[in-house]
Every structure is written in structure tokens, then in C-alpha cells.
Write a protein that holds these residues in place. Structure first.
Motif, PDB file in Angstrom:
ATOM      1  N   ALA A 175       0.839  -1.186   0.000  1.00 40.94           N
ATOM      2  CA  ALA A 175       0.000   0.000   0.000  1.00 40.94           C
ATOM      3  C   ALA A 175       0.879   1.243   0.000  1.00 40.94           C
ATOM      4  N   SER A 176       0.338   2.336  -0.537  1.00 40.44           N
ATOM      5  CA  SER A 176       1.043   3.606  -0.515  1.00 40.44           C
ATOM      6  C   SER A 176       0.021   4.735  -0.519  1.00 40.44           C
ATOM      7  N   SER A 177       0.435   5.904  -0.035  1.00 36.12           N
ATOM      8  CA  SER A 177      -0.446   7.071  -0.043  1.00 36.12           C
ATOM      9  C   SER A 177       0.393   8.337   0.017  1.00 36.12           C
ATOM     10  N   SER A 178      -0.220   9.445  -0.408  1.00 34.92           N
ATOM     11  CA  SER A 178       0.479  10.727  -0.394  1.00 34.92           C
ATOM     12  C   SER A 178      -0.540  11.855  -0.366  1.00 34.92           C
ATOM     13  N   SER A 214       4.899   4.234   2.146  1.00 30.79           N
ATOM     14  CA  SER A 214       4.513   2.972   1.525  1.00 30.79           C
ATOM     15  C   SER A 214       4.733   1.834   2.504  1.00 30.79           C
ATOM     16  N   ALA A 215       3.938   0.783   2.357  1.00 26.86           N
ATOM     17  CA  ALA A 215       3.992  -0.373   3.253  1.00 26.86           C
ATOM     18  C   ALA A 215       4.060  -1.648   2.427  1.00 26.86           C
ATOM     19  N   PRO A 216       4.700  -2.732   2.972  1.00 25.10           N
ATOM     20  CA  PRO A 216       5.260  -2.799   4.322  1.00 25.10           C
ATOM     21  C   PRO A 216       6.600  -2.075   4.444  1.00 25.10           C
ATOM     22  N   GLY A 218      -0.525   4.004   6.501  1.00 28.70           N
ATOM     23  CA  GLY A 218      -0.883   2.766   5.840  1.00 28.70           C
ATOM     24  C   GLY A 218      -0.292   1.539   6.491  1.00 28.70           C
ATOM     25  N   THR A 219      -0.863   0.389   6.141  1.00 29.17           N
ATOM     26  CA  THR A 219      -0.381  -0.940   6.483  1.00 29.17           C
ATOM     27  C   THR A 219      -0.248  -1.707   5.161  1.00 29.17           C
ATOM     28  N   PRO A 220       0.247  -2.950   5.171  1.00 28.06           N
ATOM     29  CA  PRO A 220       0.319  -3.680   3.902  1.00 28.06           C
ATOM     30  C   PRO A 220      -1.018  -3.876   3.198  1.00 28.06           C
ATOM     31  N   THR A 221      -2.149  -3.727   3.917  1.00 30.29           N
ATOM     32  CA  THR A 221      -3.457  -3.958   3.306  1.00 30.29           C
ATOM     33  C   THR A 221      -4.345  -2.724   3.245  1.00 30.29           C
ATOM     34  N   GLU A 226      -4.071  10.993  -2.261  1.00 31.82           N
ATOM     35  CA  GLU A 226      -4.248   9.765  -3.031  1.00 31.82           C
ATOM     36  C   GLU A 226      -3.797   8.563  -2.214  1.00 31.82           C
ATOM     37  N   ALA A 227      -4.459   7.422  -2.477  1.00 34.91           N
ATOM     38  CA  ALA A 227      -4.165   6.168  -1.780  1.00 34.91           C
ATOM     39  C   ALA A 227      -4.238   5.035  -2.786  1.00 34.91           C
ATOM     40  N   PHE A 228      -3.388   3.999  -2.577  1.00 31.49           N
ATOM     41  CA  PHE A 228      -3.245   2.940  -3.567  1.00 31.49           C
ATOM     42  C   PHE A 228      -2.846   1.644  -2.869  1.00 31.49           C
TER      43      PHE A 228
END
Length: 280
Positions: free
Chosen positions: A25-28, A59-61, A100-103, A236-238
Motif C-alpha cells: 500500500a502507498s499514499s500521499s 509505503s507499506a510494508p 498505511g499498512t500492507p493492506t 491519493e491512496a493505492f
């Protein structure tokens, strides 16, 4: 080989071959950005830019929780031409967060006391946008399936200017605007709660949100043509979730070895049969 040993060997092979999920996962987020050009045909081109203000990302993990703050922003740019045209922008506190977390992933951008616009000769109000508080939020998750969403909240919105008389904008309806609510006139687009989908929707998904975007497309301002964008309240989140070949854990290897060892032992203990020929 007896039935229990057969089942043990089969389970070992199944455990070793079951695919795993590779999840990330990632976000900004950032408060605002400006990227514009004003062209006076045959004379000059003026560029006005403001890099993303108060950016935050991660970003995760592994899991993350990052934030950034800027106390205030003031920007002014003369856009050239014989008749003056100036871009002005100011804010109070800007806060951006990304977690974020990995999910799962989230991002939020909040801008306080925004004032932005274009002024002409003798500070004539060509276009003016202000708000007490502007917030955009984006989120995405791969837990139990791919999901994503975005939203915007605008408090105390004010829109005035000689350009907007024909648009009839109801600012009260834009507090929590529907996605991609757009007003356009003569090469200028005002987009509220602008949302763009990210990813393929199968192995990845996400949302990018701008609380407000001003988009200029050959917008005629006096003798100038104005092009570019102003983004206000970006988030944004992904997330991604894809099956990959599993690498067996130590316990799985042990189970496999026990299973294969048991098979070999059973085969060694299997009684031999001797063919006897009878003679008359």
C-alpha cells in the motif's frame, strides 16, 4: 503405502504449492500546487509554478504514519502583457498526512484560510476563490477485496469575479460536492471533489482526489492565453494484492520431509514377492 501416509504426503505437497498474496500500500498528500503558463502571442511566455506544499507520503510494508505542516503560504506572479494580470495565492496552516499498512492506505490534506485568484488592471477581480477550511481524503484497502474511495469537504467557500457571472454557482451545494462537479466557461474549468481512479481494479486499486482544481485551457485573459492547473487539497491512496508462488515456511518444509520420509519407510518395509516355478 497405507492411506494415512498417502494423505500426509499429499497435504505436504499442497502446503508447499498454495499461492500467497503479495500485498502493499502507498499514499500521499499535499496542500496545493501551481503549474501555469501565460503566453502573449508573438511576445513572451511567463511561467508561474509552486511546488507541492507540505507533502507527506509513505509505503507499506512496513506500516507508516507520516505528516507534514506548513504555517502559511503567500505567492504572487505577474502574468505579463500590456494590461496587468496577476495571480495571487495565500493560505493559513496546511497539514498533510499519509498512513498505511500492507493492506490499507489513507491520505488527508487540510488547508485553512485559502485565498486565490486573478486580478487585472487596478486590482479588478477577474476570479477569486476563498474558503475557511478545505479537506480532501483518499483511502484504499485490499482486506477482504479491493475497495477505494475519496471525499472532499469545503467550509466557508466564496467564489466571485467578472468571469463567473453566467455560471450561477451555488456554493452551499459544494460543501460536500459529488465527485467531479465541474463548472466551465471560456477555457476555464472549476472542478470540485475531483476524483481519478488508479490501478486496474483486479490486482490494484486506488483514488486520487483534489478538493478543488482550476484548469486553464487556452483561457483568454486580455491579450494572453493561460494554460495549466492549480490543485488545492490533493490526496491519493493505492493498494496492490496479487497471487505469487509461495515460499514454504520452515514448518512446511518439516511437514514435507516427514511425509516423504514416511513414504520411503513404507516402501522399504513392503514385503517382497518371489515367483516360484513348478516342474512336473
Amino acid at each position: 503405502m497405507n492411506k494415512p501416509l498417502t494423505m500426509l504426503a499429499a497435504l505436504s505437497a499442497f502446503a508447499a504449492s498454495t499461492p500467497a498474496l503479495a500485498q502493499s500500500a502507498s499514499s500521499s498528500a499535499y496542500g496545493l500546487s501551481v503549474n501555469e503558463t501565460a503566453t502573449v502571442p508573438g511576445l513572451a511566455t511567463v511561467t508561474a509554478t509552486v511546488a507541492p506544499v507540505a507533502p507527506a507520503s509513505g509505503s507499506a510494508p512496513p506500516s507508516y504514519n507520516n505528516s507534514n505542516q506548513v504555517a502559511s503560504v503567500t505567492e504572487s506572479a505577474a502574468l505579463g502583457g500590456v494590461v496587468p494580470l496577476n495571480q495571487n495565492l495565500s493560505t493559513g496552516l496546511i497539514t498533510s498526512t499519509a498512513a498505511g499498512t500492507p493492506t490499507s492506505a489513507t491520505a488527508t490534506s487540510t488547508i485553512n484560510n485559502l485565498s486565490a485568484g486573478l486580478t487585472g488592471l487596478f486590482d479588478a477581480n477577474v476570479l477569486s476563490i476563498g474558503a475557511t477550511t478545505i479537506t480532501s481524503t483518499s483511502q484504499a484497502s485490499s482486506a477482504g477485496g479491493l475497495t477505494t474511495s475519496g471525499s472532499s469537504f469545503i467550509e466557508g467557500l466564496r467564489i466571485t469575479g467578472t468571469l463567473l457571472g453566467s455560471l450561477g454557482i451555488d456554493v452551499n451545494a459544494l460543501v460536500s460536492a459529488a465527485p467531479n462537479t465541474t463548472f466551465s466557461v471560456a477555457g476555464l474549468s472549476l472542478i470540485f471533489n475531483q476524483q481519478s481512479m488508479l490501478g486496474d481494479g483486479i490486482n490494484s486499486i486506488g483514488t486520487a482526489t483534489n478538493a478543488i482544481q482550476l484548469n486553464f485551457n487556452n483561457f483568454a485573459a486580455g491579450t494572453r492565453l493561460l494554460n495549466g492547473t492549480i490543485n488545492i487539497g490533493h490526496s491519493e491512496a493505492f493498494v496492490t494484492s496479487a497471487a505469487v508462488a509461495a515460499v514454504p515456511e520452515p514448518s512446511t518444509w518439516a511437514l514435507m520431509l516427514i511425509g516423504f520420509g514416511a513414504v520411503g519407510l513404507a516402501m522399504r518395509r513392503k514385503p517382497s514377492r518371489t515367483l516360484q516355478l513348478k516342474t512336473a
